[in-house]
Scaffold this active site. Structure first.
Site, PDB file in Angstrom:
ATOM      1  N   ASP A  46      -6.544   5.509  10.386  1.00 27.19           N
ATOM      2  CA  ASP A  46      -6.143   4.720   9.239  1.00 27.19           C
ATOM      3  C   ASP A  46      -7.148   5.125   7.974  1.00 27.19           C
ATOM      4  O   ASP A  46      -8.442   4.686   8.476  1.00 27.19           O
ATOM      5  CB  ASP A  46      -6.024   3.299   9.406  1.00 27.19           C
ATOM      6  CG  ASP A  46      -4.993   2.652   8.660  1.00 27.19           C
ATOM      7  OD1 ASP A  46      -4.799   3.116   7.462  1.00 27.19           O
ATOM      8  OD2 ASP A  46      -4.347   1.490   9.150  1.00 27.19           O
ATOM      9  N   ARG A  96       1.049  -1.063  -0.093  1.00 29.45           N
ATOM     10  CA  ARG A  96      -0.199   0.060  -0.026  1.00 29.45           C
ATOM     11  C   ARG A  96       0.885   1.397   0.015  1.00 29.45           C
ATOM     12  O   ARG A  96       0.431   2.212  -0.384  1.00 29.45           O
ATOM     13  CB  ARG A  96      -0.925  -0.039   1.172  1.00 29.45           C
ATOM     14  CG  ARG A  96      -1.968   1.185   1.133  1.00 29.45           C
ATOM     15  CD  ARG A  96      -2.967   1.005   2.307  1.00 29.45           C
ATOM     16  NE  ARG A  96      -2.313   0.605   3.604  1.00 29.45           N
ATOM     17  CZ  ARG A  96      -3.069   0.651   4.812  1.00 29.45           C
ATOM     18  NH1 ARG A  96      -4.439   1.130   4.715  1.00 29.45           N
ATOM     19  NH2 ARG A  96      -2.484   0.574   6.002  1.00 29.45           N
ATOM     20  N   TYR A  97       1.900   1.307   0.592  1.00 26.68           N
ATOM     21  CA  TYR A  97       2.942   2.194   0.719  1.00 26.68           C
ATOM     22  C   TYR A  97       4.024   2.116  -0.190  1.00 26.68           C
ATOM     23  O   TYR A  97       4.640   0.825  -0.436  1.00 26.68           O
ATOM     24  CB  TYR A  97       3.175   2.503   2.105  1.00 26.68           C
ATOM     25  CG  TYR A  97       2.418   2.707   3.216  1.00 26.68           C
ATOM     26  CD1 TYR A  97       2.062   4.082   3.352  1.00 26.68           C
ATOM     27  CD2 TYR A  97       1.905   1.892   3.796  1.00 26.68           C
ATOM     28  CE1 TYR A  97       0.952   4.453   4.334  1.00 26.68           C
ATOM     29  CE2 TYR A  97       0.709   2.222   4.930  1.00 26.68           C
ATOM     30  CZ  TYR A  97       0.563   3.538   4.929  1.00 26.68           C
ATOM     31  OH  TYR A  97      -0.417   3.945   5.941  1.00 26.68           O
ATOM     32  N   ASP A 131     -10.663   1.496  13.782  1.00 30.75           N
ATOM     33  CA  ASP A 131     -11.131   1.335  12.325  1.00 30.75           C
ATOM     34  C   ASP A 131     -12.562   0.933  12.111  1.00 30.75           C
ATOM     35  O   ASP A 131     -13.249   0.714  13.074  1.00 30.75           O
ATOM     36  CB  ASP A 131     -10.304   0.141  11.710  1.00 30.75           C
ATOM     37  CG  ASP A 131      -8.763   0.538  11.361  1.00 30.75           C
ATOM     38  OD1 ASP A 131      -8.672   1.773  11.337  1.00 30.75           O
ATOM     39  OD2 ASP A 131      -8.004  -0.506  11.573  1.00 30.75           O
ATOM     40  N   ARG A 167      -8.864  -7.118  10.962  1.00 31.26           N
ATOM     41  CA  ARG A 167      -8.645  -8.273  10.017  1.00 31.26           C
ATOM     42  C   ARG A 167      -9.597  -9.414  10.416  1.00 31.26           C
ATOM     43  O   ARG A 167      -9.147 -10.501  10.237  1.00 31.26           O
ATOM     44  CB  ARG A 167      -7.409  -8.662   9.657  1.00 31.26           C
ATOM     45  CG  ARG A 167      -6.367  -7.648   9.195  1.00 31.26           C
ATOM     46  CD  ARG A 167      -5.024  -8.263   8.584  1.00 31.26           C
ATOM     47  NE  ARG A 167      -4.119  -7.085   8.596  1.00 31.26           N
ATOM     48  CZ  ARG A 167      -3.192  -6.881   9.129  1.00 31.26           C
ATOM     49  NH1 ARG A 167      -2.819  -7.575  10.274  1.00 31.26           N
ATOM     50  NH2 ARG A 167      -2.200  -5.763   8.871  1.00 31.26           N
ATOM     51  N   CYS A 207     -10.872  -6.403  15.988  1.00 34.46           N
ATOM     52  CA  CYS A 207      -9.936  -6.847  14.919  1.00 34.46           C
ATOM     53  C   CYS A 207     -10.274  -6.307  13.836  1.00 34.46           C
ATOM     54  O   CYS A 207     -11.192  -6.597  13.057  1.00 34.46           O
ATOM     55  CB  CYS A 207      -9.581  -8.256  14.991  1.00 34.46           C
ATOM     56  SG  CYS A 207      -8.491  -8.705  13.850  1.00 34.46           S
ATOM     57  N   LYS A 234      -2.225   5.922   6.651  1.00 35.61           N
ATOM     58  CA  LYS A 234      -2.548   6.509   8.366  1.00 35.61           C
ATOM     59  C   LYS A 234      -2.295   8.093   8.078  1.00 35.61           C
ATOM     60  O   LYS A 234      -1.341   8.613   7.467  1.00 35.61           O
ATOM     61  CB  LYS A 234      -1.212   6.108   9.410  1.00 35.61           C
ATOM     62  CG  LYS A 234      -1.314   4.617   9.468  1.00 35.61           C
ATOM     63  CD  LYS A 234      -0.148   4.023  10.291  1.00 35.61           C
ATOM     64  CE  LYS A 234      -0.109   2.435  10.382  1.00 35.61           C
ATOM     65  NZ  LYS A 234       0.086   1.742   9.034  1.00 35.61           N
ATOM     66  N   CYS A 283      -9.012 -10.269  19.508  1.00 34.31           N
ATOM     67  CA  CYS A 283      -9.607  -8.896  19.917  1.00 34.31           C
ATOM     68  C   CYS A 283     -10.962  -8.572  19.303  1.00 34.31           C
ATOM     69  O   CYS A 283     -10.735  -9.001  18.114  1.00 34.31           O
ATOM     70  CB  CYS A 283      -8.512  -7.937  19.756  1.00 34.31           C
ATOM     71  SG  CYS A 283      -6.738  -8.160  20.203  1.00 34.31           S
ATOM     72  N   CYS A 325      -4.281 -16.170  16.033  1.00 34.71           N
ATOM     73  CA  CYS A 325      -3.653 -15.430  17.129  1.00 34.71           C
ATOM     74  C   CYS A 325      -3.766 -16.148  18.460  1.00 34.71           C
ATOM     75  O   CYS A 325      -4.872 -17.115  18.478  1.00 34.71           O
ATOM     76  CB  CYS A 325      -4.544 -14.012  17.257  1.00 34.71           C
ATOM     77  SG  CYS A 325      -4.272 -12.911  15.857  1.00 34.71           S
ATOM     78  N   ARG A 336       7.431   0.143   1.527  1.00 33.10           N
ATOM     79  CA  ARG A 336       7.102  -1.010   2.296  1.00 33.10           C
ATOM     80  C   ARG A 336       5.915  -1.950   2.264  1.00 33.10           C
ATOM     81  O   ARG A 336       4.833  -1.552   1.469  1.00 33.10           O
ATOM     82  CB  ARG A 336       7.157  -0.582   3.895  1.00 33.10           C
ATOM     83  CG  ARG A 336       6.184   0.704   4.153  1.00 33.10           C
ATOM     84  CD  ARG A 336       6.369   1.509   4.894  1.00 33.10           C
ATOM     85  NE  ARG A 336       5.495   2.511   5.644  1.00 33.10           N
ATOM     86  CZ  ARG A 336       5.595   3.892   4.963  1.00 33.10           C
ATOM     87  NH1 ARG A 336       6.288   3.842   3.766  1.00 33.10           N
ATOM     88  NH2 ARG A 336       4.743   4.763   5.123  1.00 33.10           N
TER      89      ARG A 336
END
Length: 406
Positions: free
Chosen positions: A349, A131-132, A312, A153, A151, A356, A148, A144, A135
């Site tokens: 984001d 996306r950037y 998000d 994702r 989350c 960001k 959470c 995981c 990176r």
């Protein structure tokens, strides 16, 4: 002489910053060797409504209904270690709200999304997001240690929605090898530290061998959910792949136990630069006293606060989301009221994959060709002279002489 007035916020902050062990709780009969074995912790995670009913008799109707439906959005899993941090007497316990499902998760607002950061759109090969410019995000697993409830994702993590994520390491690495503009690789998921030492080293070794990859990062919540995983062997392996950075994820000072402090110390002693990313969450950390305590306690654990994310727009997260207005108010009560090292960058984001975007309180009151008018954390107003390209506004009256060094 009268007695000095005790600031209740200061007293509360000091209490929050104390380190305590998570203890054994319902697992008092477990041997030390088992309890301190991350494999035992993973095998004995809380994953069912029946377990929750037994271990948390104060389960609310909203939590019970949410748990019944949990596996349609995001699986339920809580390590015994982390479960011990839940306050059973407090429905709004900041630990409880992060990991116990609620029926509100099934309500989706029109502006919420399954992929709020637009990762799938920027996925060049399965499991790799570019996306950037310089990176990439390298997704290594969909699992995981604990899940959470907010989350970003959740479409992918735990496979509860049937996303059926399968990383293709060879293709992911080949893409990076063929794109010399990529200098920074972030391993995430799921949680990369759930991989075995050998599998994780296999990935790190191949990435480190790519000449244009300057440094590696790992995003993980394992030190918080499962500090037992941070073994001496893991740290010795990671130490071979510097420069290596690890971003942990902690949202409340209660999460920073003595076990977590020791695990983070092992990583720091291995020369790994540690940063923290928090998410601003309602009834968890949307309080300047709590947030200052968290950030200061992180520094005590040798971790630099890095980002504070606005939650998000993930589907089903409205009950955990606080307003941007409140976030700015909190940041206004953090900056200037604690050391600069303890102040994270508050970011949104941008929905849909915009990346960001830093969000700050209004410190710049006005800005024209002559001056910038600013305010500080106390609300005091100051002027700073402006000039084009740094040209002095006035001619200096005399030449300044530099003192000699002695």
């Amino acid at each position: 002489m009268g007695s000095e007035r005790v600031d209740p916020d200061s007293s509360r902050q000091m209490t929050l910053k104390q380190f305590h062990s998570a203890g054994r709780g319902f697992w008092n009969d477990v041997s030390d060797s088992d309890w301190n074995d991350f494999r035992w912790q993973l095998k004995h995670r809380v994953t069912t409504l029946e377990q929750l009913r037994r271990l948390l008799p104060t389960l609310t109707p909203e939590e019970e209904a949410g748990t019944k439906l949990a596996n349609t959005k995001l699986a339920l899993a809580i390590t015994p270690y982390f479960f011990n941090l839940i306050d059973p007497s407090d429905e709004n316990c900041p630990i409880r709200r992060q990991v116990i499902p609620r029926i509100e998760e099934t309500t989706t607002a029109s502006w919420e999304m399954s992929d709020p950061c637009g990762e799938d759109e920027h996925s060049r090969v399965p499991g790799l997001v570019h996306r950037y410019p310089d990176r990439v995000l390298f997704l290594v697993t969909d699992r995981c240690a604990s899940y959470c409830r907010y989350c970003t994702r959740s479409r992918l993590v735990s496979n509860a929605t049937g996303y059926d994520f399968h990383p293709e390491y060879d293709k992911q690495i080949e893409y990076i090898r063929n794109h010399p503009e990529v200098r920074d690789v972030l391993l995430s998921g799921g949680d990369p530290l759930l991989l075995s030492d050998d599998k994780l080293e296999f990935l790190l070794k191949q990435l480190r061998a790519i000449p244009h990859v300057e440094f590696l990062r790992i995003g993980t919540r394992i030190p918080i959910f499962l500090p037992q995983r941070i073994t001496s062997a893991l740290c010795a392996m990671l130490k071979k792949y510097h420069p290596l950075f690890i971003s942990i994820h902690s949202n409340h000072p209660r999460e920073l136990t003595s076990e977590v402090r020791d695990a983070l110390g092992r990583l720091a002693d291995a020369g790994i630069a540690l940063g923290n990313q928090s998410v601003l969450l309602k009834h968890v950390n949307d309080d300047p006293v709590v947030l200052r305590a968290l950030m200061q306690k992180l520094l005590m654990c040798r971790v630099r606060p890095y980002y504070l994310y606005q939650c998000d727009l993930i589907a089903g997260s409205a009950h955990l989301r606080t307003s941007v207005r409140r976030g700015l108010e909190i940041m206004d009560q953090v900056r200037g009221h604690t050391t600069g090292y303890a102040v994270p960058q508050y970011v949104i984001d941008a929905p849909g994959g915009g990346g960001k975007v830093p969000i700050n309180p209004g410190y710049v009151l006005s800005h024209n060709a002559d001056r910038v008018v600013i305010r500080n954390f106390e609300g005091k107003v100051f002027e700073y002279p402006e000039a084009i390209d740094g040209t002095p506004l006035l001619k200096a009256e005399r030449t300044l002489e530099e003192p000699e060094l002695v």
